[in-house]
Design a protein around this motif. Sequence first.
Motif, mmCIF file in Angstrom:
data_model
loop_
_atom_site.group_PDB
_atom_site.id
_atom_site.type_symbol
_atom_site.label_atom_id
_atom_site.label_comp_id
_atom_site.label_asym_id
_atom_site.label_seq_id
_atom_site.Cartn_x
_atom_site.Cartn_y
_atom_site.Cartn_z
ATOM 1 N N LEU A 87 9.658 31.159 32.911
ATOM 2 C CA LEU A 87 9.728 30.252 31.766
ATOM 3 C C LEU A 87 9.610 31.090 30.497
ATOM 4 O O LEU A 87 8.696 31.918 30.387
ATOM 5 C CB LEU A 87 8.573 29.243 31.797
ATOM 6 N N ALA A 88 10.514 30.887 29.561
ATOM 7 C CA ALA A 88 10.394 31.499 28.237
ATOM 8 C C ALA A 88 9.941 30.394 27.291
ATOM 9 O O ALA A 88 10.436 29.268 27.367
ATOM 10 C CB ALA A 88 11.735 32.067 27.798
ATOM 11 N N VAL A 89 8.969 30.697 26.428
ATOM 12 C CA VAL A 89 8.475 29.681 25.491
ATOM 13 C C VAL A 89 8.327 30.300 24.102
ATOM 14 O O VAL A 89 8.072 31.499 23.971
ATOM 15 C CB VAL A 89 7.110 29.088 25.940
ATOM 16 N N GLY A 90 8.465 29.474 23.072
ATOM 17 C CA GLY A 90 8.282 29.991 21.712
ATOM 18 C C GLY A 90 8.579 28.913 20.698
ATOM 19 O O GLY A 90 8.797 27.746 21.040
ATOM 20 N N GLY A 91 8.597 29.314 19.439
ATOM 21 C CA GLY A 91 8.830 28.362 18.364
ATOM 22 C C GLY A 91 10.297 28.295 17.968
ATOM 23 O O GLY A 91 11.131 29.067 18.435
ATOM 24 N N ASP A 92 10.579 27.347 17.052
ATOM 25 C CA ASP A 92 11.961 27.211 16.571
ATOM 26 C C ASP A 92 12.334 28.398 15.699
ATOM 27 O O ASP A 92 13.487 28.829 15.681
ATOM 28 C CB ASP A 92 12.157 25.886 15.829
ATOM 29 N N GLY A 93 11.354 28.968 14.988
ATOM 30 C CA GLY A 93 11.650 30.181 14.206
ATOM 31 C C GLY A 93 11.992 31.324 15.140
ATOM 32 O O GLY A 93 12.951 32.072 14.926
ATOM 33 N N ASP A 94 11.222 31.452 16.197
ATOM 34 C CA ASP A 94 11.411 32.513 17.179
ATOM 35 C C ASP A 94 12.796 32.409 17.845
ATOM 36 O O ASP A 94 13.518 33.406 17.961
ATOM 37 C CB ASP A 94 10.312 32.354 18.236
ATOM 38 N N GLY A 95 13.137 31.184 18.275
ATOM 39 C CA GLY A 95 14.352 31.013 19.083
ATOM 40 C C GLY A 95 15.615 30.749 18.300
ATOM 41 O O GLY A 95 16.708 31.161 18.704
ATOM 42 N N PRO A 151 19.944 22.525 8.072
ATOM 43 C CA PRO A 151 19.290 23.023 9.293
ATOM 44 C C PRO A 151 20.296 23.301 10.413
ATOM 45 O O PRO A 151 21.392 22.740 10.413
ATOM 46 C CB PRO A 151 18.383 21.850 9.693
ATOM 47 N N VAL A 152 19.891 24.134 11.368
ATOM 48 C CA VAL A 152 20.724 24.325 12.561
ATOM 49 C C VAL A 152 20.557 23.095 13.467
ATOM 50 O O VAL A 152 19.549 22.399 13.396
ATOM 51 C CB VAL A 152 20.326 25.578 13.387
ATOM 52 N N SER A 153 21.555 22.875 14.310
ATOM 53 C CA SER A 153 21.434 21.855 15.354
ATOM 54 C C SER A 153 21.360 22.608 16.673
ATOM 55 O O SER A 153 22.387 22.990 17.242
ATOM 56 C CB SER A 153 22.662 20.938 15.338
ATOM 57 N N PRO A 154 20.133 22.862 17.166
ATOM 58 C CA PRO A 154 20.031 23.725 18.350
ATOM 59 C C PRO A 154 20.757 23.169 19.568
ATOM 60 O O PRO A 154 21.416 23.912 20.301
ATOM 61 C CB PRO A 154 18.522 23.817 18.612
ATOM 62 N N LEU A 155 20.682 21.840 19.752
ATOM 63 C CA LEU A 155 21.309 21.276 20.949
ATOM 64 C C LEU A 155 22.824 21.249 20.800
ATOM 65 O O LEU A 155 23.559 21.527 21.755
ATOM 66 C CB LEU A 155 20.771 19.875 21.226
ATOM 67 N N GLY A 156 23.289 20.943 19.593
ATOM 68 C CA GLY A 156 24.741 20.978 19.353
ATOM 69 C C GLY A 156 25.283 22.377 19.579
ATOM 70 O O GLY A 156 26.353 22.573 20.187
ATOM 71 N N MET A 157 24.521 23.363 19.099
ATOM 72 C CA MET A 157 24.936 24.756 19.277
ATOM 73 C C MET A 157 24.985 25.102 20.772
ATOM 74 O O MET A 157 25.957 25.690 21.259
ATOM 75 C CB MET A 157 23.939 25.662 18.555
ATOM 76 N N ALA A 158 23.950 24.702 21.504
ATOM 77 C CA ALA A 158 23.896 25.030 22.938
ATOM 78 C C ALA A 158 25.041 24.368 23.695
ATOM 79 O O ALA A 158 25.682 24.988 24.555
ATOM 80 C CB ALA A 158 22.549 24.593 23.520
#
Length: 291
Positions: A87-95, A151-158
């Motif tokens: 499992l990789a975990v972290g913040g939105d700034g990190d990822g 802002p970025v859209s992390p899920l849209g990007m993924a």
Amino acid sequence: MSATLNDYRAETPTWCPGCGDFGVLRAIQRALVDLEIAPHEVLVVSGIGCSGKLSSYIGTYGFHGLHGRTLPVAQAAKLANRNLIVLAVGGDGDGYGIGVGHLVHAIRRNVDITYIVMNNDVYALTVGQSAPTTPRGRITRSAPYGTPEEPVSPLGMALGLGAGFVAQGFAGNVDHLVAIVKAAIRHRGFALVNAFSPCVTFNPEFGYDYLRARLFDVDQDPGYDRHDAMAAMRVLSEKGGLVEGILYEDPAAIPYDEALPQFAKEPLVAQVAPLDDATRQAVLASFGVTS
Ligand SMILES: Cc1ncc(C[n+]2csc(CCOP(=O)(O)OP(=O)(O)O)c2C)c(N)n1
Ligand code: SF4
């Protein structure tokens, strides 16, 4: 004997009372217990940030790495020993900020790891600067006249990059987050879970009440098809990203570590001779560790 929640306890968290990261930690612990995974079978790799402390607060193997470098470490560990649950975990700034390049390639590479991002829309550990997820116009310590960027859209990007598992959870709804994390761990390939995790100290605007009133749960919608990536894109766009549940899953995804012949037969750790004791001591000593 199956592991219990107690087996997954470690150091006492120093997070602020009410921090969403408590809910995410609890969801991960409960998911591992429910899946009957033993603590020694799990590696949690974390980045830097309040969220990055999670690897010290869970009783598994842990690696607290550099800011933004969570995914390279997690992928390397999985490739070395694919018997581990990684499992990789972290913040939105990190990822989604400093580490976003690694996210792009982790999605494309599809190593079988689960990435849980504790998204609080702010850089919390460094006391409240705008993050890549901070909405335009929000006043933060680094943007006293309002955050100027979109802002970025992390899920849209993924989804756009072809990720095989894309989900969103909420620290204020731990039962649902447990189900999401379990599905992400079971998914064969790279799984992204964006977990809204309020920072009650530096971004109270993006708090529990705000999210609870707005999140639309696709898992409760009988008409929603989680195997349709375009449906995921549509619901994200319609709800302004405020969606909860498993948005997309590709059951036919083949992880990198199973697709390559050099990895397919057995994990790399089984293909190399174990270190002799003197070499092991020398390696540990090079990291300043004596045993
Ligand atoms: C290379 C590097 N740049 C900057 C920092 C300073 N820094 C530490 S944590 C952090 C941001 C943390 O924000 P986030 O990843 O969203 O995690 P949170 O604290 O919100 O959980 C920054 C910029 C650092 N430690 N290393
Ligand atoms: S500063 Fe925010 S993210 Fe950090 S522990 Fe406190 S509430 Fe949590």
